[in-house]
Design an enzyme around this catalytic site. Structure first.
Site, PDB file in Angstrom:
ATOM      1  CD  GLU A  15      -2.808  -1.352   2.686  1.00 56.68           C
ATOM      2  OE1 GLU A  15      -1.427  -1.991   2.910  1.00 56.68           O
ATOM      3  OE2 GLU A  15      -3.808  -1.352   2.729  1.00 56.68           O
ATOM      4  CB  SER A 174      -4.811  -3.504  -0.253  1.00 57.56           C
ATOM      5  OG  SER A 174      -4.438  -2.172   0.432  1.00 57.56           O
ATOM      6  CE1 TYR A 245      -6.336   1.435  -2.309  1.00 51.43           C
ATOM      7  CE2 TYR A 245      -5.799  -0.998  -2.502  1.00 51.43           C
ATOM      8  CZ  TYR A 245      -5.859   0.720  -2.166  1.00 51.43           C
ATOM      9  OH  TYR A 245      -5.998   0.117  -1.011  1.00 51.43           O
ATOM     10  NE  ARG A 284     -12.741   1.093   6.569  1.00 49.11           N
ATOM     11  CZ  ARG A 284     -11.433   0.537   5.590  1.00 49.11           C
ATOM     12  NH1 ARG A 284     -10.551   1.809   4.616  1.00 49.11           N
ATOM     13  NH2 ARG A 284     -10.987  -0.265   5.140  1.00 49.11           N
ATOM     14  CG  ASP A 286     -14.012  -2.104   7.406  1.00 50.51           C
ATOM     15  OD1 ASP A 286     -13.788  -0.926   7.418  1.00 50.51           O
ATOM     16  OD2 ASP A 286     -12.858  -2.696   5.949  1.00 50.51           O
ATOM     17  CD  GLU A 300     -10.209  -5.175   6.656  1.00 49.93           C
ATOM     18  OE1 GLU A 300      -8.467  -5.562   7.606  1.00 49.93           O
ATOM     19  OE2 GLU A 300     -10.154  -4.964   6.328  1.00 49.93           O
ATOM     20  CG  ASN A 302      -9.168  -1.523   8.096  1.00 48.90           C
ATOM     21  OD1 ASN A 302      -8.220  -2.167   7.477  1.00 48.90           O
ATOM     22  ND2 ASN A 302      -9.619  -2.226   7.436  1.00 48.90           N
ATOM     23  N   GLY A 306      -6.946   4.695   4.796  1.00 50.34           N
ATOM     24  CA  GLY A 306      -7.078   5.239   3.649  1.00 50.34           C
ATOM     25  C   GLY A 306      -7.209   6.467   3.635  1.00 50.34           C
TER      26      GLY A 306
END
Ligand code: ADP
Ligand code: MG
Ligand code: MG
Length: 339
Positions: A15, A174, A245, A284, A286, A300, A302, A306
């Protein structure tokens, strides 16, 4: 007095480029009357680049080479009031850089060693969250040596979870190295791929139906707040690297069209997870929402999501009335806060 901030970007994970994009946004947004910001790009080889090379990498958005060894340059971080380690994935989001900064005695944005390391590893995360009573899919751990020496026991574990199942390296992001395995015949290939990237691999039962994917932002240290809930929609079979992406493959919906009860449940579970994992600053979280069954499963956490101006995390707080620039300012304040 302006606060001196060291912004770390790039890094050794897949990443790297995403991090450079995020760093450009943060660099533009930190108010110049309050902060004196120095960016340092870390190359894919883990070397800290001097100013001209850093500038070039930030402008081109491409992986740079050269630079100094991490420990050699880390000492020069001592003159800073705080570090913003805007790094995703292994060797950045996983507690390694956080350990270095802790040793150097410099405050930094985001989770510490413990929260970063546990949240990065999908198996450790699941174990901690299970003991906190947070609903998740069924899973199993496999380690490389076992796969090499007793592959049948790993295959049995997969069979017990049932097909389709997901095979993932435990410490990546990712969607790199992740396979959705529809039939037992495809299991070995998926395991070989995941084990080529990590010593630890997680096998996960798939949700009962293709799930809705909802995400929530958490901001704060020991009194964290939750953002509104967002949703990602895409056509692909699952949220793979290409979908993540490639421009236009996925759309973001904020707030997610959910009942008030489900949205509140998402926020409450995310806050519980943040505390259980000892996260700090930001995360974040999820989820999978299986509409057909009403199940809400945490996927998960994070700890350095991002962070471009169009990324989910800042967009979620923008919907709560916090601009991008107010958000990054708040994150630095949280790094400096007494805990
Ligand atoms: P990463 O950390 O790389 O984002 P995730 O665990 O979030 O990895 O998995 C990536 C994507 O794969 C998810 O966003 C989802 O689309 C799909 N996925 C992963 N695990 C499951 C699962 N157990 N059931 C259904 N879909 C899953
Ligand atoms: Mg992830
Ligand atoms: Mg994910």
């Amino acid at each position: 007095m302006k606060k001196r901030i060291l912004l770390l970007a790039g890094g050794q994970s897949g990443e790297h480029e995403v991090s450079l994009m995020s760093a450009r946004s943060v660099l533009n947004a930190l108010p110049r009357d309050q902060f004196d910001v120095t960016p340092v790009v870390i190359s894919k080889q883990g070397r800290w680049l001097p100013p001209t090379e850093t500038q070039r990498a930030l402008e081109s958005g491409e992986a740079a080479t050269g630079g100094d060894l991490v420990l050699h340059r880390a000492a020069s971080a001592e003159g800073y009031d705080a570090v913003f380690p805007l790094l995703h994935g292994p060797m950045g989001e996983d507690g390694t850089v956080q350990g270095l900064l802790t040793l150097a005695g410099i405050p930094f944005v985001g989770s510490g060693v413990l929260g970063s390391a546990v949240s990065m590893d999908k198996v450790m995360t699941k174990q901690v969250l299970a003991s906190a009573g947070i609903p998740q899919v069924a899973w199993a751990l496999a380690v490389r040596r076992e796969w090499q020496q007793q592959p049948d026991s790993v295959r049995e574990r997969a069979a017990a979870l049932g097909y389709p199942l997901f095979v993932k390296p435990a410490n990546l992001g990712s969607s790199v190295g992740i396979s959705k395995v529809a039939r037992a015949e495809d299991l070995d290939g998926a395991l070989n791929l995941a084990f080529s990237l990590d010593r630890r691999v997680i096998l996960e039962a798939m949700t009962a139906h293709k799930p809705r994917e909802v995400e929530v932002g958490i901001l704060g240290n020991d009194a964290p707040i939750a953002s509104p809930v967002g949703e990602l929609r895409f056509e692909a079979d699952f949220y793979d690297y290409e979908t993540k992406y490639t421009e236009g493959r996925a759309t973001m919906h904020i707030p997610a069209p959910l009942s008030a009860e489900v949205a509140e449940q998402v926020r409450a579970l995310a806050l519980r997870a943040f505390r259980a994992l000892d996260c700090a600053g930001l995360a974040r979280v999820d989820f999978f929402y299986v509409e057909e069954t009403g199940e809400l499963l945490l996927n998960e956490v994070n700890t350095m999501p991002g962070f471009t101006t169009t990324s989910m995390y800042p967009k979620l707080f923008e919907a709560a009335g916090l601009s991008y620039s107010a958000l990054v300012t708040r994150l630095v304040e949280l790094a400096l806060e007494e805990r």
